[in-house]
Design a protein around this motif. Sequence first.
Motif, PDB file in Angstrom:
ATOM      1  N   MET A 446       0.860  -1.183   0.000  1.00  0.00           N
ATOM      2  CA  MET A 446       0.000   0.000   0.000  1.00  0.00           C
ATOM      3  C   MET A 446       0.895   1.231   0.000  1.00  0.00           C
ATOM      4  SD  MET A 446      -3.251  -0.643   2.517  1.00  0.00           S
ATOM      5  CE  MET A 446      -4.446  -1.912   2.204  1.00  0.00           C
ATOM      6  N   THR A 451       3.036  -4.329   3.352  1.00  0.00           N
ATOM      7  CA  THR A 451       2.123  -4.530   4.482  1.00  0.00           C
ATOM      8  C   THR A 451       2.084  -6.007   4.826  1.00  0.00           C
ATOM      9  OG1 THR A 451       0.185  -4.854   3.060  1.00  0.00           O
ATOM     10  CG2 THR A 451       0.652  -2.592   3.779  1.00  0.00           C
ATOM     11  N   SER A 481     -16.531  -3.333  -4.980  1.00  0.00           N
ATOM     12  CA  SER A 481     -16.784  -2.193  -4.084  1.00  0.00           C
ATOM     13  C   SER A 481     -16.497  -2.570  -2.630  1.00  0.00           C
ATOM     14  CB  SER A 481     -18.238  -1.723  -4.204  1.00  0.00           C
ATOM     15  OG  SER A 481     -18.516  -1.287  -5.504  1.00  0.00           O
ATOM     16  N   ILE A 484     -12.635  -2.904  -2.121  1.00  0.00           N
ATOM     17  CA  ILE A 484     -11.974  -1.592  -2.087  1.00  0.00           C
ATOM     18  C   ILE A 484     -12.196  -0.919  -0.735  1.00  0.00           C
ATOM     19  CG2 ILE A 484     -12.055   0.761  -3.032  1.00  0.00           C
ATOM     20  CD1 ILE A 484     -12.591  -0.584  -5.803  1.00  0.00           C
ATOM     21  N   ARG A 485     -13.450  -0.951  -0.268  1.00  0.00           N
ATOM     22  CA  ARG A 485     -13.743  -0.321   1.026  1.00  0.00           C
ATOM     23  C   ARG A 485     -13.017  -1.022   2.180  1.00  0.00           C
ATOM     24  NH1 ARG A 485     -19.737   1.055   2.687  1.00  0.00           N
ATOM     25  NH2 ARG A 485     -18.549   1.807   4.490  1.00  0.00           N
ATOM     26  N   VAL A 487     -10.146  -2.776   2.262  1.00  0.00           N
ATOM     27  CA  VAL A 487      -8.703  -2.527   2.379  1.00  0.00           C
ATOM     28  C   VAL A 487      -8.391  -1.043   2.619  1.00  0.00           C
ATOM     29  CG1 VAL A 487      -8.046  -4.558   1.055  1.00  0.00           C
ATOM     30  CG2 VAL A 487      -8.412  -2.404  -0.128  1.00  0.00           C
ATOM     31  N   ASN A 488      -9.314  -0.170   2.235  1.00  0.00           N
ATOM     32  CA  ASN A 488      -9.091   1.257   2.461  1.00  0.00           C
ATOM     33  C   ASN A 488      -9.527   1.719   3.843  1.00  0.00           C
ATOM     34  OD1 ASN A 488      -7.861   2.031   0.034  1.00  0.00           O
ATOM     35  ND2 ASN A 488      -9.830   2.165  -1.029  1.00  0.00           N
ATOM     36  N   GLU A 489     -10.607   1.126   4.369  1.00  0.00           N
ATOM     37  CA  GLU A 489     -11.191   1.615   5.628  1.00  0.00           C
ATOM     38  C   GLU A 489     -10.787   0.798   6.849  1.00  0.00           C
ATOM     39  OE1 GLU A 489     -15.425   2.420   5.313  1.00  0.00           O
ATOM     40  OE2 GLU A 489     -15.219   2.856   3.175  1.00  0.00           O
ATOM     41  N   LYS A 491      -7.598  -0.686   8.244  1.00  0.00           N
ATOM     42  CA  LYS A 491      -6.159  -0.638   7.974  1.00  0.00           C
ATOM     43  C   LYS A 491      -5.455  -1.969   8.220  1.00  0.00           C
ATOM     44  CE  LYS A 491      -5.017   1.468  12.492  1.00  0.00           C
ATOM     45  NZ  LYS A 491      -4.453   0.290  13.121  1.00  0.00           N
ATOM     46  N   ASN A 494      -5.499  -6.450   4.276  1.00  0.00           N
ATOM     47  CA  ASN A 494      -4.902  -6.176   2.961  1.00  0.00           C
ATOM     48  C   ASN A 494      -5.268  -7.211   1.898  1.00  0.00           C
ATOM     49  OD1 ASN A 494      -3.353  -8.390   3.637  1.00  0.00           O
ATOM     50  ND2 ASN A 494      -1.368  -7.397   3.357  1.00  0.00           N
TER      51      ASN A 494
END
Length: 511
Positions: A446, A451, A481, A484-485, A487-489, A491, A494
């Motif tokens: 990331m 990670t 969707s 994506i959420r 791995v982004n939201e 932490k 991964n």
Amino acid sequence: MNHELVLILDFGGQYNQLIARRVRDLNVYCEVMSYDTPLEEIKKKNPKGIIFTGGPSVVTEKDAPIVEKELFELNIPVLGICYGCQLIGHIFGGEITPSENREYGKTDLKVNAENILFRDVPENTSSWMSHTYYIKTPPTGFEIIASTPSCPTGAIADNKNKIYGVQFHPEVNHTPYGNQILTNFLFEICGCSGDWIMADIATEHVKALKEKIGDKKVLCALSGGVDSTVAAVMVNKAIGKNLTCIFVDHGLMRLNEGDEVEEIFTKQFDVNFIRVNAEDRFLSKLKGISDPETKRKIIGEEFIRVFEEEAKKIGSVDFLVQGTIYADVIESGTKNSAVIKSHHNVGGLPDVIDFEEIIEPLRDLFKDEVRKVGLALGIPEKLVFRQPFPGPGLAIRVIGDITKEKLDILRKADFIFRDEIAKAGLDREIWQYFAVLTGLRSVGVMGDERTYGYTIALRGVTSLDAMTADWARIPYEVLESISIRLVNEVKEVNRVVYDITSKPPATIEWE
């Protein structure tokens, strides 16, 4: 009111009560009784028809469960399923042998569509098989009325005496015309009229609870899920304020769920409601425990201990109510059936309980039946169709040992999954969907940095009854969707994977 009756003789198969559920869906009242029920008792019941369930035994072995041949002399139509089919073949002198190729799962089926059992069933269809033995040579007086590529005797019939056997499972969803086959047996062969309505169960159960409990005090184990909610409302309608609902927040709930449960039962229902915040207690007991069965036993024991303590605070309590449903019972091992996994409200109960008796008003009902009863009791639809949630909570969705940190990671992940499914309008189409913290960690990247994060597994299934389930075909763009959420939201995550295994061979939950 006396209803016409079909009797289901249980030989211990995993799908045994599911047959009863299918029969009830067709508005025919049925009772499940053990295969060794005395003949005189069966006569007194005066059933319109008898169905033999499947089972794990081999019919030719010495201690295999069998019935008296006199049963077939009562002039009552009989349908044998899987083991029940082999039993009919064996009793009447057919040859039962091991299959060269074990059939398990979806199998092509060719039927004699002229036979009354297969009326309105296409000649070429499919069925759900689960057997290692079959009838190699049918008995005298029986004809073969169906076959599969590996099983030349897929079904047999003695039309004159109304005795039928099918080697496959018509009761599961994966047999497309299974319901039609059962319909033909019940209405064309047994002559049933279908005078039993599901809503009657609610009235009958409330009346029975009122008679059983009387003026005694009752404590209800309330999780806030569909089962315990329906059980609580049913008992509340029977005995009113003599019921106290205790909600144990074990710290293993989904995001914000504890607060939601409290709001629902203090504002929507007029019940005595006590919330016990016991997160620290449960996590302390579960510390370092990785084995799923041990987790379930610990959680079950702690549940009971908390109820005992609360019961002492509120005075004399005679009964404990639990929202156990039949899928729990059947998976925890019934007579002649194998134990798959124990449920905290069945197999996890400790030997000594400080109550006179445990009441399980939903014990003979499947999930969809519980929902119908819930609607009949006037429970709001949004509660009735709430997603199933296991009694042990997120403890069995965190693989390996449990910590608060891991639970918080899973709570966030699970919320994102459910949120995206709802946004996509799939929340009523997918029977159950949830995230699992797998315990696996893997390398990722990331922002040009390496990670080492957790892998989240997503599970979505379609089902009616939890006995069989198929993996949900969630559109790729929705899965994208969600991924994506996640791995982004979250932490700590991964990697995201999707479970595409049906039940059987897998269970719905991972543990």
